[in-house]
Scaffold this active site. Structure first.
Site, PDB file in Angstrom:
ATOM      1  N   ARG A  59     -10.127   4.695  -1.129  1.00 17.20           N
ATOM      2  CA  ARG A  59     -10.423   3.600  -2.052  1.00 17.20           C
ATOM      3  C   ARG A  59     -10.340   2.244  -1.347  1.00 17.20           C
ATOM      4  NH1 ARG A  59      -8.052  -0.526  -3.170  1.00 17.20           N
ATOM      5  NH2 ARG A  59      -6.090   0.520  -3.595  1.00 17.20           N
ATOM      6  N   LEU A  95      -7.868 -12.482   5.961  1.00 16.36           N
ATOM      7  CA  LEU A  95      -7.121 -13.566   5.322  1.00 16.36           C
ATOM      8  C   LEU A  95      -5.655 -13.554   5.754  1.00 16.36           C
ATOM      9  CD1 LEU A  95      -7.075 -15.913   3.279  1.00 16.36           C
ATOM     10  CD2 LEU A  95      -6.551 -14.236   1.494  1.00 16.36           C
ATOM     11  N   GLU A 133      -2.225 -13.267   7.701  1.00 12.63           N
ATOM     12  CA  GLU A 133      -1.843 -13.536   9.095  1.00 12.63           C
ATOM     13  C   GLU A 133      -0.406 -13.086   9.334  1.00 12.63           C
ATOM     14  OE1 GLU A 133      -4.719 -17.441   9.751  1.00 12.63           O
ATOM     15  OE2 GLU A 133      -2.567 -17.606  10.159  1.00 12.63           O
ATOM     16  N   PRO A 134       0.020 -13.024  10.597  1.00  6.99           N
ATOM     17  CA  PRO A 134       1.413 -12.631  10.876  1.00  6.99           C
ATOM     18  C   PRO A 134       2.431 -13.501  10.151  1.00  6.99           C
ATOM     19  CG  PRO A 134       0.124 -12.564  12.893  1.00  6.99           C
ATOM     20  CD  PRO A 134      -0.766 -13.157  11.847  1.00  6.99           C
ATOM     21  N   LEU A 140     -10.197 -11.861  -3.792  1.00  3.53           N
ATOM     22  CA  LEU A 140      -9.029 -11.020  -4.031  1.00  3.53           C
ATOM     23  C   LEU A 140      -8.947 -10.596  -5.492  1.00  3.53           C
ATOM     24  CD1 LEU A 140      -6.273 -12.782  -1.891  1.00  3.53           C
ATOM     25  CD2 LEU A 140      -7.321 -10.556  -1.465  1.00  3.53           C
ATOM     26  N   ARG A 179      -8.619  -6.855  -6.645  1.00  2.10           N
ATOM     27  CA  ARG A 179      -7.455  -6.406  -7.411  1.00  2.10           C
ATOM     28  C   ARG A 179      -7.868  -5.635  -8.655  1.00  2.10           C
ATOM     29  NH1 ARG A 179      -4.954 -12.430  -6.843  1.00  2.10           N
ATOM     30  NH2 ARG A 179      -3.844 -12.134  -4.846  1.00  2.10           N
ATOM     31  N   ARG A 208       6.077  27.255 -11.985  1.00  2.00           N
ATOM     32  CA  ARG A 208       7.337  27.397 -11.243  1.00  2.00           C
ATOM     33  C   ARG A 208       8.418  27.942 -12.177  1.00  2.00           C
ATOM     34  NH1 ARG A 208      10.139  27.903  -6.376  1.00  2.00           N
ATOM     35  NH2 ARG A 208      12.056  26.678  -6.429  1.00  2.00           N
ATOM     36  N   GLN A 232      13.752  21.094 -21.619  1.00  2.00           N
ATOM     37  CA  GLN A 232      13.609  19.801 -22.266  1.00  2.00           C
ATOM     38  C   GLN A 232      13.522  18.653 -21.259  1.00  2.00           C
ATOM     39  OE1 GLN A 232      16.769  19.401 -25.137  1.00  2.00           O
ATOM     40  NE2 GLN A 232      15.915  20.933 -26.515  1.00  2.00           N
ATOM     41  N   GLU A 243      -2.847  -7.556  -1.459  1.00  2.00           N
ATOM     42  CA  GLU A 243      -3.610  -8.287  -2.480  1.00  2.00           C
ATOM     43  C   GLU A 243      -2.712  -8.819  -3.601  1.00  2.00           C
ATOM     44  OE1 GLU A 243      -7.268  -6.349  -3.559  1.00  2.00           O
ATOM     45  OE2 GLU A 243      -7.435  -5.445  -1.578  1.00  2.00           O
TER      46      GLU A 243
END
Length: 389
Positions: free
Chosen positions: A95, A136, A138-139, A244, A248, A273, A284, A368
């Protein structure tokens, strides 16, 4: 009418025949081309054949899906959302490939590019022949993109681009990078051919999330660009932030795909299972978990549908996208964690999708817009007071 455990609210009734056809087509493609292999890709930390996958997604009409013209499908926002849900039900990395290509790189060029830029890039990107990325983050500038250090200076009629971008999906396999940079005029976007001298995109390794995805750093060292590389239609942060917001929206739907896959794995496991002489789904505590997961999953899908209808009507606001992203990703992670408890120790195995989705969603929670940023967006909208600074 009978009760359908996988569609307890009858949400399929919200879909037109065209909507259902889009969903079914993407689901069938993901079942054939992703699900049989993705656990191995994830374990190896790679996405082999990404260019072939991109071309197949282009043939499906999934790239730039909601854009008009230039080979794009012109689908509705709801149809695009359904595609994102089905892709992320397979894996968040798939995606992300589609979102970055269509909702970030293509959307930026489509909305803010010149006609020449649109003709040059969009048809090939829509077909999956060209891959794009969006630079967009950055570090040192994530949630505060206004503090970016990447800059572009005029040199005659050219631009000289310098800087670094981090955590860039599709970076090392892209033909074009939409890079946002500081200029004397304000923040501008540039369509940067990745074969430009001085441009490189080293791949980021050692990830424990989004492992079946290509993630890179972008490095620009005196990249010389012609005047027509700048996106002429926008100056300032509203350019990247609008992109963005569009991306989003896809996450609002996609996160529910990861949640659905985990819920359905837990539901199937609980029916088969056996412990203490009967299926654990008959106890329950297990039923309480399944009921709570079903509630949050289908409330999230309903929210996604509502936002999609608003986008199609042209009435969707960025704050409403923040509402959806914050709620749905947060709830999707909780669904995955609860599903893991139903599966017990088997829940950590790649034989089941649950832990893979849970770890992927940790990245989706951050990129984002982090939880904190979306909370503050909503806080400002609710109070009229800006808490960002």
């Amino acid at each position: 009418m009978s009760f359908v455990p996988t569609d307890p609210l009858g949400l399929d009734e919200l879909l037109s025949p065209e909507d259902a056809a889009v969903r079914d087509t993407v689901r069938a493609w993901a079942a054939d081309r992703v699900l049989p292999y993705v656990a191995d890709w994830y374990e190896r930390g790679e996405l082999p054949g990404i260019r072939e996958l991109a071309r197949e997604l282009g043939a499906l009409g999934a790239l730039g899906m909601s854009l008009e013209g230039y080979g794009c499908a012109g689908a509705t926002a709801v149809q695009y959302g359904l595609a994102c849900l089905e892709l992320e039900a397979a894996d968040s990395g798939i995606r992300s490939l589609v979102s970055v290509q269509g909702s970030l790189a293509m959307y930026a060029i489509h909305r803010y590019g010149s006609e020449e830029q649109k003709q040059r890039w969009l048809p090939g990107m829509a077909a999956g022949e060209l891959i794009g990325c969006f630079g967009l983050t950055e570090p040192d500038a994530g949630s505060d993109p206004a503090a970016m250090r990447t800059h572009a200076k005029r040199d005659g009629t050219d631009w000289i681009l310098n800087g670094r971008k981090m955590w860039i999906t599709n970076g090392s396999v892209s033909s074009v990078a939409v890079v946002w940079a500081q200029t004397d005029e304000g923040i501008r976007g540039f369509a940067v051919p990745t074969d430009s001298a001085g441009f490189s995109a080293p791949e980021i390794k050692h990830k424990w999330s989004l492992r079946a995805s290509v993630t890179s750093e972008l490095v620009m060292d005196d990249v010389r660009l012609p005047a027509d590389a700048v996106l002429p239609g926008v100056v300032g942060l509203k350019g990247p932030l609008s992109c963005l917001s569009h991306a989003r929206y896809g996450i609002v739907w996609g996160s529910m795909g990861a949640a659905r896959a985990s819920f359905e794995a837990a539901l199937d496991y609980a029916r088969t299972r056996e412990q203490f002489g009967r299926p654990i789904g008959g106890f329950q505590l297990t039923q309480a978990k399944l009921a709570d997961m079903a509630l949050e999953l289908h409330k999230g899908i309903l929210l996604a549908h509502h936002l999609g209808r608003r986008m199609d009507a042209g009435t969707l606001r960025p704050e409403q996208v923040s509402f959806g992203k914050l709620n749905n990703v947060r709830e999707a992670i909780e669904i995955c964690r609860t599903a893991r408890t139903v599966l017990g120790a088997n829940g950590i195995s790649l034989e089941y999708p649950v832990m893979r989705h849970a770890t992927n969603l940790e990245s989706v929670l951050t990129y984002e817009g982090t939880v904190e940023m979306h909370q503050l967006v909503l806080g400002k909208a609710l109070t009229g007071l800006d808490a960002f600074r």
